[in-house]
Write an enzyme that holds these catalytic residues in place. Structure first.
Site, short mmCIF file in Angstrom:
data_model
loop_
_atom_site.label_atom_id
_atom_site.label_comp_id
_atom_site.label_asym_id
_atom_site.label_seq_id
_atom_site.Cartn_x
_atom_site.Cartn_y
_atom_site.Cartn_z
N ASP A 59 0.99 -1.21 -0.04
CA ASP A 59 -0.10 -0.02 0.02
C ASP A 59 0.72 1.50 -0.03
O ASP A 59 1.70 1.14 0.88
CB ASP A 59 -0.64 0.05 1.27
CG ASP A 59 -2.00 1.15 1.26
OD1 ASP A 59 -1.83 2.10 0.70
OD2 ASP A 59 -2.87 1.06 2.52
N THR A 125 -4.31 12.88 -14.69
CA THR A 125 -5.43 12.44 -15.83
C THR A 125 -5.84 14.07 -16.54
O THR A 125 -5.83 15.16 -15.69
CB THR A 125 -6.62 12.00 -14.98
OG1 THR A 125 -7.74 11.87 -15.91
CG2 THR A 125 -6.93 12.88 -13.74
N ASP A 126 -6.32 13.92 -17.75
CA ASP A 126 -7.00 15.04 -18.27
C ASP A 126 -8.37 15.69 -17.18
O ASP A 126 -8.52 16.73 -17.55
CB ASP A 126 -7.53 14.93 -19.53
CG ASP A 126 -8.23 13.63 -19.78
OD1 ASP A 126 -8.80 12.91 -18.85
OD2 ASP A 126 -8.98 13.53 -21.04
N GLU A 127 -8.81 14.72 -16.48
CA GLU A 127 -10.02 14.89 -15.81
C GLU A 127 -9.58 16.30 -14.80
O GLU A 127 -10.60 16.99 -14.32
CB GLU A 127 -10.81 13.95 -15.17
CG GLU A 127 -11.08 12.77 -16.01
CD GLU A 127 -11.74 11.62 -15.57
OE1 GLU A 127 -12.71 11.87 -14.47
OE2 GLU A 127 -11.45 10.50 -15.67
N TYR A 153 -13.17 12.12 -7.45
CA TYR A 153 -11.71 11.60 -7.91
C TYR A 153 -10.84 12.36 -8.59
O TYR A 153 -9.46 12.53 -8.39
CB TYR A 153 -12.27 10.32 -9.19
CG TYR A 153 -11.12 9.92 -10.23
CD1 TYR A 153 -10.06 9.52 -9.63
CD2 TYR A 153 -11.14 10.38 -11.28
CE1 TYR A 153 -8.90 9.23 -10.54
CE2 TYR A 153 -10.20 10.11 -12.55
CZ TYR A 153 -9.25 9.30 -11.88
OH TYR A 153 -8.01 9.33 -12.64
N SER A 154 -11.42 13.34 -9.53
CA SER A 154 -10.78 14.40 -10.30
C SER A 154 -10.07 15.20 -9.24
O SER A 154 -8.97 15.55 -9.63
CB SER A 154 -11.30 14.90 -11.49
OG SER A 154 -12.50 15.55 -11.18
N ALA A 155 -10.83 15.53 -8.38
CA ALA A 155 -10.16 16.71 -7.35
C ALA A 155 -9.38 16.09 -6.61
O ALA A 155 -8.22 16.88 -6.14
CB ALA A 155 -11.35 17.02 -6.53
N LYS A 157 -6.80 13.72 -7.93
CA LYS A 157 -5.70 13.79 -8.61
C LYS A 157 -5.48 15.25 -8.77
O LYS A 157 -4.05 15.40 -8.97
CB LYS A 157 -6.16 13.40 -9.84
CG LYS A 157 -6.64 11.90 -9.89
CD LYS A 157 -5.40 10.90 -9.71
CE LYS A 157 -4.42 10.75 -10.57
NZ LYS A 157 -3.22 9.77 -10.31
N ASN A 183 -7.74 6.14 -21.65
CA ASN A 183 -7.04 4.97 -22.32
C ASN A 183 -8.02 3.96 -22.63
O ASN A 183 -9.13 3.78 -21.80
CB ASN A 183 -6.01 4.65 -21.32
CG ASN A 183 -4.47 5.46 -21.18
OD1 ASN A 183 -3.62 4.80 -21.40
ND2 ASN A 183 -4.71 6.68 -20.98
N LYS A 192 -14.75 -0.21 -16.47
CA LYS A 192 -14.60 0.89 -17.49
C LYS A 192 -15.36 0.74 -18.68
O LYS A 192 -15.74 -0.28 -19.21
CB LYS A 192 -13.25 1.09 -17.75
CG LYS A 192 -12.21 1.51 -16.58
CD LYS A 192 -12.53 2.71 -16.03
CE LYS A 192 -11.51 2.90 -14.62
NZ LYS A 192 -11.57 4.24 -14.20
N ARG A 276 -24.73 10.09 -14.95
CA ARG A 276 -24.02 10.15 -13.66
C ARG A 276 -23.96 11.52 -13.20
O ARG A 276 -24.09 12.56 -13.64
CB ARG A 276 -22.45 9.99 -13.97
CG ARG A 276 -21.37 10.29 -13.03
CD ARG A 276 -19.85 10.18 -13.58
NE ARG A 276 -19.32 8.98 -13.84
CZ ARG A 276 -18.41 8.72 -14.87
NH1 ARG A 276 -18.02 9.63 -15.37
NH2 ARG A 276 -18.40 7.28 -15.13
N HIS A 279 -21.54 14.86 -14.30
CA HIS A 279 -20.92 14.25 -15.24
C HIS A 279 -20.25 15.26 -16.51
O HIS A 279 -21.00 16.03 -17.14
CB HIS A 279 -22.02 13.40 -16.40
CG HIS A 279 -20.89 12.54 -17.29
ND1 HIS A 279 -21.95 11.32 -18.06
CD2 HIS A 279 -19.79 12.11 -17.51
CE1 HIS A 279 -21.16 10.45 -18.59
NE2 HIS A 279 -19.76 11.07 -18.22
#
Length: 327
Positions: A59, A125-127, A153-155, A157, A183, A192, A276, A279
């Site tokens: 981990d 990520t591009d997100e 998630y994107s926050a 990253k 990807n 996915k 979502r 989204h």
């Protein structure tokens, strides 16, 4: 050269390990993976007899475990793929995303400072850029685009990216960051969109599409992404961010119809489901910087890539039925 690949039993990480050992057979690759539901050690079984490959169940949030791995191998480069990455799961339970994607990144960088690595590369990520309108023209994201994440998630990253840049400025840690578009390819977990469609059709199940299917994504074959990271860690400038994209944008409904066509299934297999929360409408990446500075270009067009991907899932039913059972 010794390279630690975190999250190496996941989709992009495993493809990167295979790619690197094919192209740099003298390199030593150390895979660190917690083996959550999306990590599959069996994916890496073809490397079990390779003396230059080492697997450690680990981990990235465990400071002592990470320190022990660094002490044992004294790596030169760290490529951090390890992340919770499924947007829907982040909406239902953000906490694990914040812990792994932010705290885990900090733990890795603290170890890098202690053991004096040559480069810490953060796979982002591009997100992190949020979305673009799909009903009017808008320029693709560049490395200078503001961060406007839409999901937990994107926050998480985006937060990790900022932390990486802060470690560089505060501690002088040699870093780089890459932000890639969506990807697809071999060994992608069936939750996915593309592998879900393929495996559902192979199982005679409906293909779920969010909302009206108008959301637009830029799709890149996973090996093109691996080549880009290879270029960045070997020749990319320290402290830089590189966008990785293929300029192959497509609406989700167009993609679903194309996959049905490729698999000789009727479009009636497509079903629409509730959209979502939050989204993102459109992602589009401008890869001019990596092309200009490092000469990178995608090699696999979407038609070729999706055909190869469908064929792989047809030939590897045992793999995806096994990992699907872990959900």
């Amino acid at each position: 050269m010794k390279i630690v690949v975190t999250g190496g039993a996941g989709f992009i990480g495993s493809n990167f390990i295979f790619y690197m050992l094919r192209n740099y057979p003298d390199y030593v690759i150390i895979c660190l993976d917690k083996l959550t539901y999306a990590g599959c050690k069996e994916t890496l079984s073809p490397l079990s007899q390779n003396a230059n490959f080492h697997f450690i169940k680990q981990d990235i949030c465990d400071r002592q475990g990470i320190a022990s791995a660094f002490e044992a191998f004294h790596p030169d480069i760290i490529v951090n793929f390890a992340a919770e990455s499924h947007v829907d799961r982040s909406i239902h339970d953000p906490s694990i995303f914040l812990h792994t994607n932010i705290t885990g990144t900090a733990v890795l960088m603290d170890a890098c400072l202690k053991y004096g690595i040559k480069r810490f590369h953060q796979v982002s990520t591009d997100e992190v850029y949020g979305d673009l309108p799909y009903d009017r023209p808008a320029p693709a994201f560049t490395e200078a685009s503001p961060l406007k994440p839409s999901s937990p998630y994107s926050a998480s990253k985006a937060s990790a990216d900022l932390l990486v840049l802060a470690y560089r400025k505060t501690y002088g840690l040699p870093v780089s960051i890459s932000r890639c578009s969506n990807n697809y390819g071999y060994y992608q977990f069936p939750e996915k969109f593309i592998p879900l469609m393929i495996t559902n059709l192979l199982s005679q199940k409906a293909v779920p599409v969010y909302g009206k299917g108008l959301n637009i994504r830029d799709w890149i074959f996973v090996e093109d992404h691996c080549r880009a990271i290879d270029d960045i860690i070997h020749r990319g400038s320290e402290g830089e961010i590189y966008n990785i994209g293929s300029r192959q944008e497509m609406r989700n409904i167009e993609l679903a119809e194309l996959v049905c066509q490729e698999m000789h299934m009727p479009k009636t297999m497509i079903t629409y489901v509730a959209d979502r929360q939050g989204h993102d409408r459109r992602y589009a990446i401008n890869p001019d910087k990596i092309s200009r500075e490092l000469g990178w270009q995608p090699k696999i067009g979407f038609a070729e890539g999706i055909s190869k991907t469908i064929q792989w899932y047809k030939e590897n039913r045992a793999w995806w039925t096994s990992v699907s059972a872990k959900q």
